[in-house]
Design an enzyme around this catalytic site. Structure first.
Site, short mmCIF file in Angstrom:
data_model
loop_
_atom_site.label_atom_id
_atom_site.label_comp_id
_atom_site.label_asym_id
_atom_site.label_seq_id
_atom_site.Cartn_x
_atom_site.Cartn_y
_atom_site.Cartn_z
N CYS A 2 -61.44 51.06 -6.66
CA CYS A 2 -61.61 52.11 -7.65
C CYS A 2 -62.94 52.88 -7.62
CB CYS A 2 -61.53 51.43 -9.26
SG CYS A 2 -60.15 50.48 -9.48
N ARG A 27 -61.00 54.87 -2.41
CA ARG A 27 -61.19 53.77 -3.02
C ARG A 27 -60.13 53.27 -3.85
NH1 ARG A 27 -66.93 52.57 -3.13
NH2 ARG A 27 -66.42 51.28 -4.67
N TRP A 74 -57.35 51.65 -8.26
CA TRP A 74 -56.66 50.78 -7.20
C TRP A 74 -56.14 49.54 -8.04
CZ3 TRP A 74 -56.84 45.57 -5.58
CH2 TRP A 74 -56.11 45.32 -4.21
N ASN A 98 -65.07 49.46 -12.35
CA ASN A 98 -64.64 49.12 -10.81
C ASN A 98 -64.89 47.69 -10.70
OD1 ASN A 98 -66.31 49.59 -7.81
ND2 ASN A 98 -64.54 48.98 -7.89
N GLY A 99 -63.99 46.92 -10.08
CA GLY A 99 -64.30 45.63 -10.02
C GLY A 99 -63.33 44.68 -10.77
N GLU A 479 -55.44 44.54 16.39
CA GLU A 479 -55.71 45.59 15.79
C GLU A 479 -54.65 46.87 15.86
OE1 GLU A 479 -57.61 47.08 13.83
OE2 GLU A 479 -58.07 48.90 14.10
N LYS A 483 -52.94 48.30 12.54
CA LYS A 483 -52.65 49.65 12.12
C LYS A 483 -51.21 49.97 12.02
CE LYS A 483 -55.94 50.55 11.87
NZ LYS A 483 -57.18 50.01 11.93
N HIS A 502 -44.94 29.65 22.84
CA HIS A 502 -45.23 28.39 21.97
C HIS A 502 -44.31 28.92 20.57
CE1 HIS A 502 -47.68 26.48 24.72
NE2 HIS A 502 -48.46 27.35 24.86
C1 F6R Z 1 -57.87 48.47 8.26
C2 F6R Z 1 -58.77 48.55 7.48
C3 F6R Z 1 -59.39 47.25 6.75
C4 F6R Z 1 -60.89 47.33 6.90
C5 F6R Z 1 -61.22 46.16 5.89
C6 F6R Z 1 -62.73 45.83 6.06
O1 F6R Z 1 -57.37 49.85 9.06
O2 F6R Z 1 -59.58 49.78 7.66
O3 F6R Z 1 -58.82 46.27 7.55
O4 F6R Z 1 -61.25 47.03 8.30
O5 F6R Z 1 -60.93 46.02 4.70
O6 F6R Z 1 -63.44 47.02 5.60
P1 F6R Z 1 -64.94 47.27 5.71
O7 F6R Z 1 -65.08 47.49 7.36
O8 F6R Z 1 -65.33 48.43 4.99
O9 F6R Z 1 -65.71 46.23 5.34
#
Ligand code: F6R
Length: 607
Positions: A2, A27, A74, A98-99, A479, A483, A502
């Site tokens: 948020c 956010r 969010w 926020n939170g 990764e 993605k 496995h």
């Molecule tokens: C995926 C992605 C997330 C962030 C994760 C940590 O593309 O961006 O998995 O890597 O939420 O966020 P940070 O790096 O801001 O702590």
């Protein structure tokens, strides 16, 4: 998650709030709203969906007033509809939040018993009710706000607007970031400095437990004990222009293509191209005395940590425990003498990563943070910080932040290895040279954009995709799968190539593409055998390797991408780029919302 903003000013507030919210949309973006004071009364507009829906609502029902607060959400408690969108109102008070307020159920029950009626399913709504109850007891707005905030448990940032108080905004911070901006006869508040970048360069960060009273002339801050507190006003270098998409269709595409430049910036901050030496800033520990590193992060940043583990172990001979922050923070991992904590984060605000760092620091373990946002909480609380110079990353899927994290960790591993007497000058020079050449090699990968798009055009039909690799390529497989799933919504999983047999190999058939990340390193022949096992079962392999690797295995593959030959040390940084492009193009071709994928937010400030 948020984003919250506020303005107490001289100009119409709604356009300023909307612009600031656009800069915070990373956010959260499931609903949005704002409230302003119009002739002393609170007026509010809210809309389900992205900010454009709120903008449309404001176009048909304008919101006048020069003092106001805004929110992009969010959802945590309550579905993302208009009713649950912020600001929440009660008895002449509007609140954005926020939170998470962890004791909201208890507070709500208490307030309901006292005759309060709740209109939403949110945790936030208890706040205006609590303040309203204070006002009804005869407290003034400041006293009522402080009394309410002191009863809240959890992590939050709040901004509050009071009917009849045109020269007052009250904000509070506990666990979620909040920045105050100083203008000329106007004041601003936002979840981060980026939100306020076009409005002011003078930024003040609230600390844990602070409550601040804003008027047009400035801010008065009370600390957690209720004493008046001074917080430094810093000059921020962020500019309003930084967050444009340029000529790119999406922020994610722009950020992928920025990688040669930002990697160059990041590497230059550690590596001297003339001497081929890496220089680290002063650290709060001596690498020779370090016995173990706890490397902790979330999501993509955790995969950067995993690569860092392979590098620190193999180059510096340092044992590294790799952990996901949400697990680590609740695990009773015993501290060993000489342990240091390594925390990696783009935003520097990820709740679990912060909590893990605070936990370790509380036990007396020094914390080193690798962070992209210099003013972030992680950067401010860590004992030392290594900055990734990726610049603002707006696309929700991390790209340039990841590769700059890797570059920084590579420099850290080289610096640690030298400090521990495990690196001769020739090898250090070779590694530094490989790093120096990376931006140019990545440019070559970016030239393969259309070739990779053509593969994506076939991949988009898949229901499931597997990614495999060994060593540091295993982390790149993880990764790549993350993605692909987060932006294209295709189910993707990654396995260490040696693990396939496995269990996961049972999934292989002609419908399941398998992306094999296979730079020609010391594990290449092992990965080649795993590729053969996949092919033998009818699997469709997309091979990522260099020319010699493709020459050896290309005939068995369904598709190949030939990448520049590099020192295996830097291969994970280079191979991150094709998996980003593959996910990007697949998502674009599928027509998903690449920069703001469903259910996600960029800065995960709740656990
Ligand atoms: C995926 C992605 C997330 C962030 C994760 C940590 O593309 O961006 O998995 O890597 O939420 O966020 P940070 O790096 O801001 O702590």
């Amino acid at each position: 998650m948020c984003g919250i903003v506020g303005v107490i000013g001289r100009r119409p507030a709604a356009p300023l709030l909307l612009d600031a919210l656009r800069r915070l949309e990373y956010r959260g973006y499931d609903s949005a709203g704002m409230a302003t004071l119009v002739e002393g009364r609170i007026e509010r507009r809210r809309a389900q969906g992205k900010l454009d829906r709120l903008a449309e609502r404001l176009a048909s029902e304008p919101l006048p007033g020069t003092t106001g607060i805004g929110h992009t959400r969010w959802a945590t408690h309550g579905v993302p509809n208009e009713t649950n969108a912020h600001p929440h109102l009660s008895e002449g008070v509007a609140v954005v939040h926020n939170g998470i307020i962890e004791n909201f159920q208890e507070l709500r029950a208490e307030l309901v018993a006292r005759g309060h009626h709740f209109a939403t399913q949110t945790d936030t709504e208890v706040v205006p009710h609590l303040i309203g109850a204070g006002l009804a007891r005869g407290l003034d707005p400041k006293e009522a706000a402080v009394a309410a905030v002191r009863r809240l448990k959890g992590a939050f940032a709040l901004a509050m607007l009071f009917e009849g108080c045109d020269d007052l905004l009250i904000v509070a911070r506990k666990g979620s970031p909040l920045a105050i901006g100083y203008g000329e006869g106007e004041m601003f508040v936002g979840s981060d400095a980026l939100a306020l970048a076009p409005l002011t360069e003078r930024i003040q960060y609230l600390e844990e437990g602070d409550v601040a009273f804003l008027s047009r002339r400035g801010a008065m801050i009370l600390d957690a004990e209720g004493n008046e507190a001074e917080r430094p006003i810093r000059q921020t270098a962020l500019s309003g222009a930084l967050i444009g998409k340029g000529n790119h269709r999406h922020f994610m595409e722009k950020e992928i293509f920025e990688q040669p430049a930002v990697l160059g910036d990041t590497l230059r901050s550690f590596a001297d191209p003339a001497t081929h030496r890496i220089t680290l800033p002063e650290l709060p520990f001596d690498f020779q005395a370090v016995s173990r590193v706890a490397a902790v992060a979330c999501g993509t940043a955790s995969y950067a940590c995993l690569v860092g583990k392979y590098w620190l172990e193999s180059l510096a001979g340092l044992p590294v425990d790799w952990d996901i922050a949400s697990e680590f923070r609740y695990r009773a991992s015993p501290l060993v003498p000489g342990q240091v904590g390594l925390f990696v984060s783009q935003s520097g605000e990820t709740a679990d990563t912060l909590a893990a760092m605070r936990h370790l620091r509380g036990e007396g373990c020094p914390a080193l943070a690798v962070v992209n946002v210099p003013e972030s909480t992680l950067a401010r609380e860590a004992d030392a910080t290594l900055r990734t110079l990726a610049g603002p990353e707006i696309g929700v899927a991390s790209t340039k932040a990841f590769t700059t994290q890797l570059a920084t960790l590579a420099c850290l591993a080289v610096g640690a290895a030298r400090a521990r007497g495990r690196l001769d000058p020739e090898r250090e020079a070779a590694l530094t040279k490989a790093l120096d050449e990376l931006p140019a090699r990545i440019l070559q990968v970016l030239e393969k954009d259309q070739e990779i798009r053509a593969i994506a055009a076939e991949l988009m039909a898949a229901r499931d995709v597997l990614y495999v690799g060994r060593g540091t390529s295993y982390a790149i497989a993880l990764e790549g799968a993350l993605k692909l799933k987060e932006i294209s919504y295709i189910h993707a999983e990654a396995y260490a190539a040696g693990e396939l047999k496995h269990g996961p190999i049972a999934l292989i058939d002609e419908h399941v593409p398998v992306i094999v990340v296979a730079p020609r390193d010391h594990l290449f022949e092992k990965t080649a055998s795993n590729l053969q096992e996949v092919v033998a079962r009818g699997g469709k392999v997309v091979l990522l390797s260099d020319a010699a690797g493709v020459a050896e295995l290309g005939d068995y593959a369904w598709k190949t991408v030939t990448l520049p030959e590099v020192d295996p040390f830097v291969a994970p940084i280079l191979y991150a780029v094709p998996v980003q492009l593959l996910a990007y193009h697949t998502a674009v071709l599928k027509g998903t919302d690449v920069d703001q994928p469903r259910n996600l937010a960029k800065s995960v400030t709740v656990e």
